[in-house]
Design an enzyme around this catalytic site. Structure first.
Site, mmCIF file in Angstrom:
data_model
loop_
_atom_site.group_PDB
_atom_site.id
_atom_site.type_symbol
_atom_site.label_atom_id
_atom_site.label_comp_id
_atom_site.label_asym_id
_atom_site.label_seq_id
_atom_site.Cartn_x
_atom_site.Cartn_y
_atom_site.Cartn_z
ATOM 1 N N GLU A 130 16.679 15.975 8.886
ATOM 2 C CA GLU A 130 17.496 16.994 9.563
ATOM 3 C C GLU A 130 18.854 17.137 8.864
ATOM 4 O OE1 GLU A 130 17.186 19.645 11.423
ATOM 5 O OE2 GLU A 130 16.978 18.887 13.459
ATOM 6 N N THR A 182 21.924 26.473 10.523
ATOM 7 C CA THR A 182 22.546 25.533 11.466
ATOM 8 C C THR A 182 23.904 25.059 10.932
ATOM 9 O OG1 THR A 182 20.406 24.841 12.278
ATOM 10 C CG2 THR A 182 22.208 23.328 12.671
HETATM 11 N N1 HSE Z 1 22.210 20.734 18.499
HETATM 12 C C1 HSE Z 1 22.021 21.434 17.269
HETATM 13 C C2 HSE Z 1 23.051 22.545 17.175
HETATM 14 C C3 HSE Z 1 20.648 22.013 17.251
HETATM 15 O O1 HSE Z 1 23.214 23.263 18.160
HETATM 16 O O2 HSE Z 1 23.714 22.678 16.148
HETATM 17 C C4 HSE Z 1 20.341 22.839 16.047
HETATM 18 O O3 HSE Z 1 19.585 22.167 15.134
#
Ligand code: HSE
Length: 307
Positions: A130, A182
């Site tokens: 990730e 992201t």
């Molecule tokens: N919690 C993460 C975000 C999830 O909101 O950036 C996205 O991968």
């Protein structure tokens, strides 16, 4: 499957669940990424992409590679993995595309190693994948992808993962065909927040978890409020406010941005309402001029599946 290989189905997930930034997520009953993973007699990872997304195949730059290289560091034998990856969850969609790759690859590899690693160890390895995608080691897609169901990550260091029981919930997703990375949608967030906003937010997170555990749809609905992240990120999503208002008018309990966006999810008590919500979302987006896909699905108690 030939000996020494597994076929893996890794589900989409919704992270944050509106108020639980980086601490709540759930697994969906679809869509899935598919992978075939083979054990090879050479240390390292070989990635073969079977889709049109042109993702990097160099292991250190690929989510699957990042996750499997972290796992292989803990494997003393001279072995590696070859992964054929077919992504059906579009990268940058907000429904856990990178987590599906990271989680699916380590769960599949672990099966080929006779399940020597625990689920928590697999989460650690998948978080390294990730990190390749987003520059951050959050687990709110990975943990539900591996465990299934609704998951609270009370702490990510050390890991403290809690499964939250919930009443039946149907999920309507609208996925605008724009890509939001992201890393970018994390980059625009404020590093500091007001105490009054924090108080509102932790009231809602606690209310949401209590609502799931008490099967209280009303409490779930009024807790699906985010005063910290949504006001900033929603600017990246065309027609976000209208989408939400029309979905609530069509009977949704509540919802918001899925993960880091651009997908938007809505929860409903039953499938008929979830389909009405889908129609309402489609009507909003047909006017917007932005291409989109929709899904009506459920929260799945099953995470990554292996054949
Ligand atoms: N919690 C993460 C975000 C999830 O909101 O950036 C996205 O991968």
């Amino acid at each position: 499957m030939e000996k020494g290989s597994v076929e893996v189905f890794s589900p989409a997930t919704v992270a944050n669940v509106v108020c639980g930034f980086d601490v709540l997520g759930f697994a969906l009953d679809g869509p899935f990424d598919k992978m075939v993973i083979r054990k090879i007699a050479k240390k390292g990872v070989a990635i073969i992409n079977k889709d049109d997304y042109n993702l990097p195949t160099e292991p250190a730059k690929n989510v699957i590679g990042g996750a499997l290289l972290a796992l292989l560091k803990e494997v003393p034998e001279e072995i590696g993995f070859e992964v054929e990856s077919t992504k059906l969850i579009k990268p940058g969609s907000g429904i856990g595309s990178s987590a599906a790759s990271a989680a699916g690859s380590v769960v599949g590899a672990n099966q080929l190693l006779n399940n020597r690693f625990s689920k928590e160890e697999l989460i650690h390895f998948a978080m390294c994948g990730e990190e390749v995608a987003s520059g951050s080691k959050h687990a709110d897609n990975i943990a539900p992808c591996i465990y299934g169901g609704i998951i609270l990550i009370r702490s990510s260091s050390p890991l403290d993962i809690i499964s939250i029981p919930a009443p039946p919930l149907f999920v309507t997703i609208l996925h605008p065909q724009i890509e939001v990375k992201t890393a970018d949608s994390r980059g625009i967030l404020k590093k500091q927040i007001l105490l009054k906003d924090a108080v509102t937010q932790w009231g809602n997170v606690a209310g949401l978890v209590a609502g799931f555990m008490k099967n209280d749809y009303e409490l779930i609905g009024r807790s699906l409020v985010d005063v910290i992240v949504e006001p900033i990120r929603s600017i990246l999503i065309p027609c976000f406010d209208e989408l939400k208002n029309k979905s609530l008018a069509a009977g949704a309990i509540g919802g918001g941005i899925s993960g880091s966006g651009p997908s938007v999810f809505m929860l409903s008590k039953n499938e008929a309402t979830a389909k009405d919500v889908e129609k309402a979302m489609i009507a909003v987006y047909q006017k917007s001029g932005v291409d989109f896909h929709t899904h009506v699905t459920t929260i799945s108690n099953q995470g990554v599946r292996i054949k």
